[in-house]
Design an enzyme around this catalytic site. Structure first.
Site, PDB file in Angstrom:
ATOM      1  CB  CYS A 166     -79.798 -46.886  56.001  1.00  0.00           C
ATOM      2  SG  CYS A 166     -79.992 -45.028  56.085  1.00  0.00           S
TER       3      CYS A 166
ATOM      4  CG  HIS B  13     -80.187 -47.302  51.303  1.00  0.00           C
ATOM      5  ND1 HIS B  13     -80.866 -47.898  51.869  1.00  0.00           N
ATOM      6  CD2 HIS B  13     -80.388 -46.137  51.729  1.00  0.00           C
ATOM      7  CE1 HIS B  13     -81.240 -47.618  52.902  1.00  0.00           C
ATOM      8  NE2 HIS B  13     -80.981 -46.586  53.057  1.00  0.00           N
TER       9      HIS B  13
END
Length: 512
Positions: free
Chosen positions: A341, A438
């Site tokens: 991310c 994630h």
């Protein structure tokens, strides 16, 4: 203001931060869910950069996600209606019922929070409509009397929703008697009357030795003990929410006999660091955090740049620490780097924030380890995803929670093929990779394939998702054995009965 719902509920408030409220709430959720209750978790206000994507398209704190899992129910934005995501020492992004409400500095939020009580109560009522028990978690300390005006997190909410409160204190940090007595003493009488009792958490040794402590607490406060909970070592296997877990993490790599060594950069605004938990569960993997002032170890196999709530700020911090030089040297030695991310965004050549989404508008040069660049802006992407790693073909599942788009030649060598399209990038030599997803290490097949590229290994017997379920069940057993669970349930049900009686009396009065 609407009348409080008559669903049984109990609120856990702490004598301080990090006393174990979240874990106790998760364990109680599993206790009552196993008894066939339609139990739901609730936290009016949370402050965390560890967030989870909900089934209804929003985000909540990871602690409430774990608690919902303990209940066996999908995540809902109403389980954590106000989420504060710190972006600086004095400011945070404010998320209300799963969506970005805006940014606020501490002084601004003090003025804002009273206006959020309506949303908090709305969420509580929505949850109550589909539940027969709610386990509520407070935030920080019940006795933060300097912050009491406009409070929506602790006694302010307990008063508004008419809830009984159970104090939670941590004996492991010391001063547990003073913390309970002092908390009760600081509360005004009307709030003190809400205290049903207390729990002493994280006791090490012979619990019977605390009998005199319980006698003292009864004499000083008149409060009932609901139990002394012994230390539960396997709590470390469950996702932690608070960044304090990173600040106190061991930097010695959890045992030098573990051949695969992973180092994680402890960024100031690190987010969603529970991505690392499945790696920690592997018996041959040592995971350590590299803290400010420390160099990236020269003998590691993998460096991870985790998620960040303030990508440009954390990128500048990374460079100021000299970690950019360490990472380049690590790659030259043949080491691997993974960015997740915000960490993926940092690996590119540039991170631009023209609209000031995460701080002052501007742009920052990236690490240049991937041929991509990122422009922050637009709506936040909050979505659960599934797919495969392109190199191994192994399936993954996880979630995206980010703003901005990452583009460039490097995306032609995507790391993942998702149902929604390609994601991430991999360097030409395969040593540097990044993606937005994630939670991908929770997939056992992918995790083994990834680690086997670092060191030839036989797949371990770790089944991560089953491991989490097993720990939640053993936590529930632990609480059943050490807490007055039936008494706690009786307190919650008495509150509901009183609310129903009050509602009936009010209705009869109106009829007259």
């Amino acid at each position: 203001m609407a009348a409080a719902p008559d669903t049984p509920a109990i609120m856990l408030q702490g004598t301080g931060s990090d006393v174990g409220k979240s874990l106790l709430a998760a364990g109680l959720c599993r206790v009552f869910a196993r008894r066939g209750r339609a139990v739901r978790p609730f936290k009016p206000q949370n402050m965390s950069n560890n967030a989870a994507v909900t089934a209804d398209g929003g985000e909540i704190g990871r602690a409430q996600a774990l608690q919902a899992r303990a209940c066996g129910v999908p995540l809902s934005v109403h389980m954590n209606p106000v989420l504060l995501k710190p972006q600086s020492e004095i400011g945070a992004q404010v998320v209300v019922q799963g969506k970005i409400f805006g940014n606020a500095k501490a002084a601004e939020y003090t003025k804002l929070k009273p206006t959020l009580m309506a949303s908090v109560l709305d969420s509580f009522e929505r949850l109550a409509a589909g539940a027969d028990l709610i386990v509520v978690e407070g935030a920080g300390s019940a006795a933060e009397v300097n912050l009491r005006a406009g409070d929506i997190a602790n006694m302010g909410f307990a008063e508004a929703a008419d809830l009984p409160v159970l104090l939670v204190a941590d004996i492991d940090r010391g001063g547990v008697i003073a913390s309970i007595v002092g908390t009760a003493a600081l509360l005004p009488p009307v709030e003190r009357a809400r205290l049903a009792g207390y729990v002493v958490n994280r006791f090490r040794g012979d619990v019977t030795l605390f009998k005199s402590g319980i006698d003292i607490l009864e004499a000083e406060t008149g409060l009932e003990s609901f139990g002394v909970v012994p230390w539960f070592a396997d709590a470390a296997k469950l996702p932690a929410e608070d960044a304090m877990a990173v600040a106190g993490a061991d930097t010695t790599a959890a045992g030098t006999d573990r051949p695969i060594r992973v180092a994680v950069l402890a960024l100031p605004r690190i987010s969603n660091f529970d991505d690392l938990d499945p790696l920690r569960a592997e018996p041959d993997v040592a995971v350590s955090f590299v803290h400010p002032g420390e160099a990236l170890p020269g003998d590691i196999d993998l460096a991870i740049i985790p998620g960040s709530k303030a990508t440009r700020s954390d990128l500048e911090f990374l460079v100021a620490q000299g970690w950019d030089i360490d990472l380049s040297a690590h790659v030259r030695r043949g080491g691997a780097v993974l960015g997740i991310c915000g960490g993926y965004q940092m690996l590119g050549t540039r991170v631009a924030d023209p609209d000031g989404v995460e701080g002052p508008a501007g742009e920052t040069a990236g690490l240049g380890l991937l041929e991509v660049e990122t422009a922050l802006g637009g709506d936040k992407r909050l979505v659960a995803v599934t797919g495969r790693e392109r190199l191994s073909g192994e399936t993954i599942a996880g979630y995206e929670i980010h703003v901005g788009r990452t583009e460039g030649p490097g995306t032609a060598r995507a790391m993942l093929d998702l149902e929604t399209g390609a994601d991430g990038a991999v360097s030409a030599d395969g040593r540097v990779m990044g993606c937005y997803v994630h939670g991908l290490f929770a997939a056992d097949g992918f995790r083994h394939a990834f680690l086997a590229r670092l060191l030839d290994r036989v797949a371990s017997a770790v089944a991560y998702e089953a491991l989490v379920e097993d720990v939640l069940d053993r936590l529930a057993d632990h609480l059943e054995a050490n807490l007055a669970v039936d008494r706690l349930l009786a307190v919650a049900e008495a509150r509901a009965a009183e609310t129903r009686t009050a509602g009936t009396s009010a209705a009869e009065a109106r009829a007259r």
